[in-house]
Scaffold this motif. Structure first.
Motif, PDB file in Angstrom:
ATOM      1  N   PHE A  69       0.839  -1.197   0.000  1.00 31.32           N
ATOM      2  CA  PHE A  69       0.000   0.000   0.000  1.00 31.32           C
ATOM      3  C   PHE A  69       0.869   1.240   0.000  1.00 31.32           C
ATOM      4  O   PHE A  69       2.064   1.181   0.249  1.00 31.32           O
ATOM      5  N   SER A  70       0.239   2.356  -0.273  1.00 30.97           N
ATOM      6  CA  SER A  70       0.933   3.636  -0.369  1.00 30.97           C
ATOM      7  C   SER A  70       1.140   4.233   1.019  1.00 30.97           C
ATOM      8  O   SER A  70       0.392   3.945   1.951  1.00 30.97           O
ATOM      9  N   SER A  71       2.142   5.095   1.142  1.00 29.02           N
ATOM     10  CA  SER A  71       2.377   5.768   2.429  1.00 29.02           C
ATOM     11  C   SER A  71       1.287   6.801   2.710  1.00 29.02           C
ATOM     12  O   SER A  71       1.154   7.271   3.834  1.00 29.02           O
ATOM     13  N   ALA A  72       0.473   7.150   1.706  1.00 30.25           N
ATOM     14  CA  ALA A  72      -0.615   8.112   1.885  1.00 30.25           C
ATOM     15  C   ALA A  72      -1.952   7.388   2.084  1.00 30.25           C
ATOM     16  O   ALA A  72      -3.003   7.897   1.716  1.00 30.25           O
ATOM     17  N   ILE A  73      -1.916   6.219   2.716  1.00 32.08           N
ATOM     18  CA  ILE A  73      -3.124   5.416   2.902  1.00 32.08           C
ATOM     19  C   ILE A  73      -4.038   6.099   3.932  1.00 32.08           C
ATOM     20  O   ILE A  73      -3.555   6.714   4.898  1.00 32.08           O
ATOM     21  N   ALA A  74      -5.332   5.995   3.709  1.00 33.01           N
ATOM     22  CA  ALA A  74      -6.299   6.565   4.653  1.00 33.01           C
ATOM     23  C   ALA A  74      -6.310   5.729   5.933  1.00 33.01           C
ATOM     24  O   ALA A  74      -5.979   4.538   5.923  1.00 33.01           O
ATOM     25  N   LYS A  75      -6.705   6.353   7.030  1.00 35.06           N
ATOM     26  CA  LYS A  75      -6.661   5.695   8.340  1.00 35.06           C
ATOM     27  C   LYS A  75      -7.522   4.428   8.367  1.00 35.06           C
ATOM     28  O   LYS A  75      -7.080   3.383   8.857  1.00 35.06           O
ATOM     29  N   ASN A  76      -8.760   4.517   7.856  1.00 36.79           N
ATOM     30  CA  ASN A  76      -9.639   3.341   7.910  1.00 36.79           C
ATOM     31  C   ASN A  76      -9.117   2.209   7.010  1.00 36.79           C
ATOM     32  O   ASN A  76      -9.256   1.033   7.357  1.00 36.79           O
ATOM     33  N   ASP A  77      -8.487   2.544   5.871  1.00 32.81           N
ATOM     34  CA  ASP A  77      -7.895   1.509   5.014  1.00 32.81           C
ATOM     35  C   ASP A  77      -6.723   0.832   5.723  1.00 32.81           C
ATOM     36  O   ASP A  77      -6.552  -0.385   5.640  1.00 32.81           O
ATOM     37  N   LEU A  78      -5.931   1.609   6.431  1.00 27.90           N
ATOM     38  CA  LEU A  78      -4.808   1.057   7.176  1.00 27.90           C
ATOM     39  C   LEU A  78      -5.299   0.109   8.271  1.00 27.90           C
ATOM     40  O   LEU A  78      -4.731  -0.965   8.473  1.00 27.90           O
ATOM     41  N   GLU A  79      -6.377   0.484   8.963  1.00 29.31           N
ATOM     42  CA  GLU A  79      -6.937  -0.388  10.012  1.00 29.31           C
ATOM     43  C   GLU A  79      -7.443  -1.702   9.417  1.00 29.31           C
ATOM     44  O   GLU A  79      -7.235  -2.777   9.989  1.00 29.31           O
ATOM     45  N   THR A  80      -8.104  -1.618   8.268  1.00 34.05           N
ATOM     46  CA  THR A  80      -8.611  -2.815   7.601  1.00 34.05           C
ATOM     47  C   THR A  80      -7.464  -3.750   7.222  1.00 34.05           C
ATOM     48  O   THR A  80      -7.523  -4.957   7.465  1.00 34.05           O
ATOM     49  N   LYS A  81      -6.401  -3.176   6.656  1.00 31.67           N
ATOM     50  CA  LYS A  81      -5.265  -4.001   6.244  1.00 31.67           C
ATOM     51  C   LYS A  81      -4.527  -4.572   7.456  1.00 31.67           C
ATOM     52  O   LYS A  81      -4.035  -5.698   7.416  1.00 31.67           O
TER      53      LYS A  81
END
Length: 129
Positions: A95-107
Motif C-alpha cells: 500500500f501507499s504511504s498516503a493510505i487513509a486511516k480506515n484503510d490502514l486499520e482494515t489491512k
C-alpha cells in the motif's frame, strides 16, 4: 509408492478385484469373499461398498449406509482443515504511504488474521507521489 488421493465414498458396482475382505456396517469382519457375493450382500441390505484399504491382499471393503459415508466424509474434511499441507505460505500486501486511516486499520486486521493462520506476511509500502 504412489500417492493418490482417493475420495471416500461408495465405489458403486465397479470393483477391480475378484476377492475382497468385507466388513459389515457394524465393523464386524465377514471374511474374504468373491466380488459377486459382496455385491449381492450390498443389494440385499441396501448398503454401499466403500474401499478402506487397497494396499493389502485382499483389499478391504466396508458395507456402509449413505448416512455413515456422509458422516465419515465430514470427519475427514474436518481433519484435513485442522492439518493444512506442510509448506510455507507467504501473503504479500502493499500500500501507499498516503493510505487513509480506515484503510490502514482494515489491512492491519487482515495481517493479524494471516499471522494467526501461521502465514508469513510481507508488507510493502510505496512512497506517495
Amino acid at each position: 509408492e504412489a500417492k493418490r488421493k482417493t475420495v471416500f465414498g461408495s465405489v458403486g458396482r465397479r470393483i477391480p478385484y475378484r476377492i475382497l475382505h468385507v466388513i459389515n456396517q457394524d465393523g464386524e469382519s465377514l471374511g474374504n469373499m468373491h466380488r459377486a457375493e459382496a455385491l449381492r450382500l450390498m443389494d440385499q441390505h441396501d448398503l454401499k461398498l466403500v474401499l478402506l484399504c487397497e494396499n493389502v491382499d485382499p483389499p478391504v471393503y466396508r458395507l456402509m449406509t449413505g448416512q455413515q459415508i456422509h458422516e465419515e466424509q465430514l470427519k475427514r474434511a474436518e481433519k484435513q482443515k485442522a492439518n493444512p499441507k506442510p509448506g510455507m505460505y507467504i501473503k504479500e500486501l502493499s500500500f501507499s504511504s498516503a493510505i487513509a486511516k480506515n484503510d490502514l486499520e482494515t489491512k492491519t486486521k487482515q495481517i493479524a488474521q494471516w499471522i494467526e493462520k501461521k502465514y508469513h506476511v510481507k508488507v510493502t509500502i510505496r512512497q506517495a507521489k
